[in-house]
Scaffold this active site. Structure first.
Site, short mmCIF file in Angstrom:
data_model
loop_
_atom_site.label_atom_id
_atom_site.label_comp_id
_atom_site.label_asym_id
_atom_site.label_seq_id
_atom_site.Cartn_x
_atom_site.Cartn_y
_atom_site.Cartn_z
N HIS A 70 9.56 27.86 -97.65
CA HIS A 70 8.24 27.33 -97.33
C HIS A 70 7.15 28.36 -97.67
O HIS A 70 7.38 29.57 -97.64
CB HIS A 70 8.16 26.96 -95.85
CG HIS A 70 8.97 25.75 -95.51
ND1 HIS A 70 8.95 25.19 -94.26
CD2 HIS A 70 9.82 25.00 -96.25
CE1 HIS A 70 9.74 24.12 -94.25
NE2 HIS A 70 10.29 24.00 -95.44
N GLU A 72 4.55 29.35 -96.01
CA GLU A 72 4.24 30.29 -94.92
C GLU A 72 5.25 31.42 -94.88
O GLU A 72 4.90 32.59 -94.71
CB GLU A 72 4.27 29.57 -93.56
CG GLU A 72 3.37 28.36 -93.48
CD GLU A 72 4.05 27.06 -93.87
OE1 GLU A 72 3.69 26.02 -93.30
OE2 GLU A 72 4.95 27.06 -94.75
N CYS A 98 5.95 23.84 -90.23
CA CYS A 98 7.06 23.28 -89.45
C CYS A 98 7.35 24.21 -88.27
O CYS A 98 6.81 25.32 -88.19
CB CYS A 98 8.30 23.13 -90.33
SG CYS A 98 9.10 24.69 -90.77
N CYS A 101 8.73 27.71 -89.29
CA CYS A 101 7.68 28.60 -89.81
C CYS A 101 6.74 29.05 -88.69
O CYS A 101 6.31 30.21 -88.66
CB CYS A 101 6.89 27.91 -90.92
SG CYS A 101 7.83 27.82 -92.47
#
Length: 137
Positions: A70, A72, A98, A101
């Site tokens: 991801h 992040e 999410c 994260c």
């Protein structure tokens, strides 16, 4: 947020609607950037090789069935790789982080999360994520 949108264009996700960009900022200075995609050295997904597509995984389910990192997390990993402090930073993300994260951002000392687009309520939208998000734009 405009920089996060630009970084998003580098996403290697085979699903353009899932391209995400992120920028970590301290004192109004970008310290790290990330986008979602396969780890360095791994083959990027294509519409034909996307694990989620091949296995017919519905959107919003089983996020772990994806080779991408991801945006992040890529921000945090980039900062760690180059020894950049993240304590007290703000992260600007094109899409809502999410839960996994959010936990990583919390552990890295990120004090503010700003995102533009929320996911539907049934996607990666647990109570912890809602609790952690401080600001939305």
């Amino acid at each position: 947020m405009e920089i996060a949108e630009k970084v998003r264009e580098r996403s290697t996700c085979a699903r353009p609607d899932r391209a995400v960009g992120a920028v970590l900022v301290i004192d109004n200075r970008a310290i790290a950037m990330g986008y979602n995609g396969a780890p360095s050295g791994m083959q990027h997904c294509t519409p034909e090789t996307c694990v989620r597509t091949v296995l017919h995984v519905p959107s919003g389910e089983k996020a772990e069935l994806c080779r991408a990192i991801h945006a992040e997390m890529n921000c945090l990993l980039q900062a760690a790789r180059y020894g950049v402090k993240t304590e007290g930073a703000t992260i600007y993300v094109t899409h809502q982080p999410c839960g996994v994260c959010m936990r990583a951002l919390y552990q890295a000392g990120i004090k503010r999360v700003v995102y533009r687009k929320a996911y539907p309520a049934n996607w990666c939208n647990d109570d912890f994520t809602r609790y952690m998000v401080i600001e939305r734009r």
